[in-house]
Design an enzyme around this catalytic site. Structure first.
Site, PDB file in Angstrom:
ATOM      1  N   GLU A   1       0.558  -1.417   0.266  1.00 62.09           N
ATOM      2  CA  GLU A   1      -0.211   0.576  -0.218  1.00 62.09           C
ATOM      3  C   GLU A   1       0.736   1.547   0.190  1.00 62.09           C
ATOM      4  O   GLU A   1       0.034   2.808  -0.685  1.00 62.09           O
ATOM      5  CB  GLU A   1      -0.630   0.236   1.405  1.00 62.09           C
ATOM      6  CG  GLU A   1      -2.205  -0.983   0.924  1.00 62.09           C
ATOM      7  CD  GLU A   1      -3.033  -0.491  -0.141  1.00 62.09           C
ATOM      8  OE1 GLU A   1      -3.506   0.510   0.350  1.00 62.09           O
ATOM      9  OE2 GLU A   1      -3.102  -0.799  -1.110  1.00 62.09           O
TER      10      GLU A   1
ATOM     11  N   THR B   1      -5.248   9.333  -4.015  1.00 60.79           N
ATOM     12  CA  THR B   1      -5.269   9.112  -2.729  1.00 60.79           C
ATOM     13  C   THR B   1      -4.755  10.228  -1.666  1.00 60.79           C
ATOM     14  O   THR B   1      -4.887  11.060  -0.786  1.00 60.79           O
ATOM     15  CB  THR B   1      -5.341   7.915  -2.431  1.00 60.79           C
ATOM     16  OG1 THR B   1      -6.048   7.065  -2.880  1.00 60.79           O
ATOM     17  CG2 THR B   1      -5.251   7.775  -0.528  1.00 60.79           C
TER      18      THR B   1
END
Length: 323
Positions: A136, A189
């Protein structure tokens, strides 16, 4: 050297909803659909390579060191001392990239779950989770577990601590249904994090802690009235919702239509509603889509129960290769 008995494996890993309104960076859950699929092939030439990516419109990197799936598989093999192995990867994106539904997390978890089973599961679940968090970090710039943890473990998950990583699986009421809507806009994001305030009033923190604690209590007691009251966010939603067109109108439509709660999925632009009944979810999504169409915004919709198992094997073929 004898290669693993399994020469081919295909794995599905689920989409996830991170934050769940009141649990920024510490709460998430998995859904049954959508999700991503990964195929791994054992080949004679050492090294990890990406054979193909489908469904991403050419957006994801084919460089194995820059793609979260291949990079995570490489790190896994390094950790178990099997860098001599040859692996080729095919990634099937079954959900939109940058959707706020844990797209990179699903791919990463599918790849790790696949190589883990291919190698006979020599690592612990905690090891897999740590590798997924590192994946991630490559995808989003920061290693957060609120997508990868539910994708790997299934159900509702609480991240009590990041240093050290401490993840707690929470009860998952069987009757909960998730309605997901992905408007055809894009929010990165990184950008969604940049607009957040570095400091917030203590009074807001107190409200948020009460909502998070109440939400967890509601899961344990299957108290849906309490769960509904706790799905409020006074810190993140007021800032991020301005990036999503018609957000307040969609929230009003969902709550008036019987949703237990409504919020932003991850960093957006996808939004979600938790419901008691599939019919309620269907009605809400139909109304939300119609509302967005009036504003010339297309969208995708998904209705799903909560995924309780995390990733699953779709296909395994066993033949022994000699090298």
């Amino acid at each position: 050297m004898e290669q693993p008995a399994m020469s081919y494996i295909r794995v599905f890993a689920p989409a996830t909803v991170a934050n769940v309104v009141c649990g920024f960076d510490v709460l998430g859950f998995a859904v049954e659909t959508p999700g991503d699929e990964v195929e791994l092939f054992v080949v004679s030439q050492p090294g990890v390579r990406i054979r193909a990516i489908y469904g991403d419109n050419g957006r994801l990197p084919l460089d194995p060191e820059k793609n979260t799936v291949s990079a995570s598989v490489m790190h896994y093999l390094q950790q178990i001392g099997r860098e001599d192995l040859g692996i080729e990867i095919v990634l099937h994106k079954r959900m939109p990239v940058g959707s706020g539904m844990g797209s990179s997390a699903a791919s990463t978890v599918a790849g790790l779950f696949a190589i883990h089973h291919l190698m006979g599961q020599p690592l612990s679940t905690a090891d897999l989770l740590q590798l997924a968090v590192e994946g991630e970090q490559l995808a989003c710039g920061q290693g957060h577990a609120d997508n990868v943890a539910p994708a790997l473990l299934g159900g509702f998950v609480l991240i009590r601590s990041y240093h050290p990583l401490d993840v707690i699986q929470l009860p998952t009421p069987e009757s909960l249904i998730c309605a997901l809507l992905h408007p055809h806009i894009e929010i990165q994001t990184r950008d969604a994090r940049k607009i957040l305030k570095p400091y917030v009033p203590l009074s807001d923190v107190t409200i948020q802690m009460g909502n998070l604690a109440g939400f967890i209590s509601a899961l344990y007691n299957q108290d849906f009235a309490l769960l509904s009251r706790c799905m409020q966010d006074v810190i993140i939603e007021p800032v991020r919702s301005i990036l999503i067109p018609e957000y307040q109108s969609m929230k009003s439509i969902a709550l008036s239509g019987g949703a237990l709660g409504f919020g932003i999925s991850g960093s957006g632009p996808s939004v979600f509603a938790l419901c008691h009944e599939v019919s309620t979810a269907e009605t809400i999504l139909s109304r939300l889509q119609a509302h967005l169409q009036q504003h010339h915004i297309a969208s995708d919709i998904f209705i799903s129960p909560i995924n309780r198992q995390g990733p699953r094997l779709l296909d395994v073929r066993e033949t022994v290769h000699k090298s």
